[in-house]
Design a protein around this motif. Structure first.
Motif, PDB file in Angstrom:
ATOM      1  N   PHE A 195      47.252  -9.672  32.220  1.00 15.30           N
ATOM      2  CA  PHE A 195      48.186  -9.648  31.296  1.00 15.30           C
ATOM      3  C   PHE A 195      48.418  -8.274  30.798  1.00 15.30           C
ATOM      4  N   THR A 196      49.476  -7.750  31.764  1.00 16.90           N
ATOM      5  CA  THR A 196      49.494  -6.212  31.720  1.00 16.90           C
ATOM      6  C   THR A 196      49.837  -5.729  30.319  1.00 16.90           C
ATOM      7  N   GLY A 197      49.032  -4.758  30.135  1.00 18.70           N
ATOM      8  CA  GLY A 197      49.040  -3.968  28.951  1.00 18.70           C
ATOM      9  C   GLY A 197      48.905  -4.553  27.522  1.00 18.70           C
ATOM     10  N   SER A 198      48.185  -5.765  27.641  1.00 14.57           N
ATOM     11  CA  SER A 198      48.017  -6.483  26.546  1.00 14.57           C
ATOM     12  C   SER A 198      46.669  -6.159  25.684  1.00 14.57           C
ATOM     13  N   ALA A 199      45.720  -5.459  26.286  1.00 15.48           N
ATOM     14  CA  ALA A 199      44.373  -5.249  25.751  1.00 15.48           C
ATOM     15  C   ALA A 199      44.219  -3.560  25.525  1.00 15.48           C
ATOM     16  N   SER A 200      43.395  -3.387  24.464  1.00 16.06           N
ATOM     17  CA  SER A 200      43.254  -1.906  24.222  1.00 16.06           C
ATOM     18  C   SER A 200      42.023  -2.024  23.573  1.00 16.06           C
ATOM     19  N   ILE A 201      41.162  -0.998  23.482  1.00 18.76           N
ATOM     20  CA  ILE A 201      39.674  -0.743  23.020  1.00 18.76           C
ATOM     21  C   ILE A 201      39.720  -0.280  21.615  1.00 18.76           C
ATOM     22  N   ILE A 202      39.220  -0.887  20.599  1.00 18.97           N
ATOM     23  CA  ILE A 202      39.252  -0.100  19.277  1.00 18.97           C
ATOM     24  C   ILE A 202      37.752   0.586  19.118  1.00 18.97           C
ATOM     25  N   ASP A 203      36.600   0.036  19.661  1.00 19.83           N
ATOM     26  CA  ASP A 203      35.476   0.507  19.353  1.00 19.83           C
ATOM     27  C   ASP A 203      34.412  -0.196  20.447  1.00 19.83           C
ATOM     28  N   GLY A 204      33.213   0.035  20.514  1.00 17.21           N
ATOM     29  CA  GLY A 204      32.497  -0.594  21.435  1.00 17.21           C
ATOM     30  C   GLY A 204      32.181  -2.150  21.402  1.00 17.21           C
ATOM     31  N   VAL A 205      32.655  -2.573  20.417  1.00 15.02           N
ATOM     32  CA  VAL A 205      32.336  -4.071  20.129  1.00 15.02           C
ATOM     33  C   VAL A 205      33.707  -4.774  20.298  1.00 15.02           C
ATOM     34  N   THR A 206      35.016  -3.970  19.886  1.00 14.36           N
ATOM     35  CA  THR A 206      36.076  -4.791  19.495  1.00 14.36           C
ATOM     36  C   THR A 206      37.280  -4.441  20.428  1.00 14.36           C
TER      37      THR A 206
END
Length: 350
Positions: A195-206
């Protein structure tokens, strides 16, 4: 040889925030026990008055009910995610007084509360107890398993659902079970390939994942996300030691720097063989005890093993087995290796 890479499904690496179970707790009374219930405890007496009052049979003032056939209990249950009114859940019933056994008892209708103080389920039913408790007139007693805890399959009916905001927020967060930035990055890349561009990292867990609105479209996307396979990062080097049982667990990331290990056990034996000395017949002497001691000392396992740098888990185990060490000795050796700087791993003592 390095261990082969293993891909894990996203659903095995973590969970979506808000999609979780909730704990329920309640207080109730189990009746119908064959004389194995509580004594006349004040809280049980009050509970029985409340039960009889709800049934339209209030007890007269000053009358104390015989409670050997009843027991005060704590009820615990887990409300699954998205549970709806009318669904049934399992419950666990545990005594809080001096009741000896719950075998043969039935739980009277009791409410189950959530952390917010609201009633989410009602519990009632006959208990299934896996233990027993018997005693004799001479004071002898036999207990098998735990007869003071029982379960009721489908023993509670859900009365209220938990609002999760599942379909109303623009993004849904996914939390890893174990914090790891490399795993989070690999997971983000795998999701964005699907799913292009749908996910981003908030921290090492989330991770934050953009979701379509509407329960149907969101459920379809989550079903596909859960089946995405990702190769998680190798775990940190760790040695788990249970000092009470002597259990030692070493994961595959553990490596050793060059070190020489010598493990020996000194055994000292003291044997006492006293002699009884008796006087001759018709003599005036007395029987005496003459001490006789034998001392010996032996040392076992005095070999030295050289461990090359970068030794793998299998090589570490083989070398320690060559020394013939037991579990308790292994704990001492691993701790000494860490103090010497040869073991680059986290020691976790349980």
């Amino acid at each position: 040889m390095p261990a082969p890479a293993m891909a894990e499904r996203l659903r095995d690496l973590g969970a979506f925030q808000g999609v979780r179970a909730n704990q329920l707790t309640g207080y109730g009374v189990v009746v119908g026990l064959p004389g194995t219930g509580d004594n006349n405890l004040e809280y049980l007496t009050q509970a029985m008055r409340g039960v009889s009052g709800r049934l339209g049979l209030p007890l007269p003032p000053g009358v104390e009910p015989g409670l050997k056939n009843a027991a005060a209990v704590i009820i615990t249950a887990e409300l699954p995610a998205f549970a709806k009114p009318g669904q049934r859940i399992d419950i666990t019933v545990s005594t809080i007084g001096k009741a000896k056994s719950l075998r043969g008892g039935a739980l009277v209708l009791s409410p189950l509360y959530g952390a917010d103080g609201q009633i989410y389920a009602m519990a009632q039913g006959s208990l299934a107890v896996g233990g027993l408790d018997v005693s004799g007139n001479d004071g002898s007693k036999l207990t098998v398993n735990v007869p003071t805890v029982g379960r009721i399959a489908d023993g509670a009916t859900v009365e209220r659902n938990v609002a999760t905001g599942f379909a109303s927020e623009g993004t849904l967060r996914f939390n890893l079970h174990n914090a790891d930035f490399l795993t989070a990055r690999r997971l983000r890349d795998a999701i964005n390939r699907r799913f292009t561009g749908s996910a981003s990292i908030i921290d090492g867990v989330t991770l934050a994942i953009a979701m379509p609105y509407g329960a149907d479209a969101r459920s379809m996307m989550m079903a596909e996300l859960e089946m995405i396979e990702v190769q998680p990062a190798q775990t940190a080097a760790r040695v788990i030691v249970n000092s009470r049982t002597g259990t030692v667990v070493i994961n595959q990331a553990v490596r050793l720097s060059p070190a020489a290990i010598s493990h020996g056990r000194l055994v000292v034996r003291i044997e006492e063989d006293p002699l009884i000395v008796q006087p001759a017949p018709f003599a005036n002497g007395q029987t005496a005890l003459e001490p006789s001691s034998t001392l010996s000392a032996e040392e076992y396992g005095d070999r030295i093993n050289l461990m090359a740098g970068g030794a793998s888990l299998s090589e570490v185990v083989d070398a320690l087995n060559t020394l013939g060490v037991g579990a308790s000795d292994l704990v001492v050796i691993l701790d000494a290796l860490k103090q010497a700087g040869a073991l680059q791993a986290e020691m976790v003592i349980l």
